[in-house]
Design a protein around this motif. Sequence first.
Motif: not given
Length: 299
Positions: A221-225, A227-236, A273-285
């Motif tokens: 799932v990709v969604s805003p992350s 309040n700094k305008g970042n976007w996250g990639l989260t594993a299901v 990128a979280h060491r548990s490999r469920f989340l990564a963050i970028a500054k943009s969509r």
Amino acid sequence: MTACTHSGTFHADDVFATALLKLHFDSGLVIRRSRDPEVIAAADIVFDVGGICDPKMLRFDHHMADFPRREDGRPFSSVGLIWEHYGTQILWKVMGLSPIKELQDIADQIDQEFILPIDLIDNGVTAPGATDVTVAVDLFNPNWTEASSDEDVDAAFFRAVDFARNMLLRIFAAKLAEYRAETEIHEAAMRTEDPRLIELPRSVPFRNAVHRLQLTELLYVVSPSGNKGNWGLTAVSVEPNSFVNRKDLPAAWAGLSDAQLQEVTGVDDAVFAHRSRFLAIAKSRAGALQLAETALSAA
């Protein structure tokens, strides 16, 4: 309207049962704490005392040899009995919910995730953890080093009830928000061209919704992350409360940030990128979507 529960040391089941009744009846309910048979007999509602379980009579004890059980055979405590009888009415009143299915679905989730564990602990079926809510409630009781009268114990009981009431209100609000998130998850699933990935326009709780909607192919799932305008990639995850992902993010990303992560991923604005490999963050969509594309194509 008067309700009676036992006096003396209290536990999570009678405390949360009291909080539920107070939410339902507001200031129109007087709570008595007593083991006096005359006081018990005179009360309109009796719970966790009295030796009778008969919801039609508004009697909700569970300490008898022939104690009340759920359909699956697991035992009720007083809070489970009160929730079974009043739960949907309380949600309707407190949260303003009206559709019958929505009410019952949320009531069932609260029962399974919060009420049932209290029932099982109170009946000795399972043991509480050190940070369990039942332990927190027990701490409101005066301990052996603190001189206390019956009035002191009663005052401590009602402080615990206030704590329980506030917790219930937050649980109700969280469950309602989670339930309503299903609409956004469903719409995102209808929009996507790849059933392995959905994009949400805002951050909403998606884990339970993904499983209730049976989105069995969804991996990320990709969604805003934040309040700094970042976007996250989260594993299901494989189940709503599991830490096991359907597909982990690439192992090479684990624990990296900023320049190191950007070099490995090829995404210029990757930040974490979280060491548990469920989340990564970028500054943009766009960055988050690029991370998703890379993760999907990884072995």
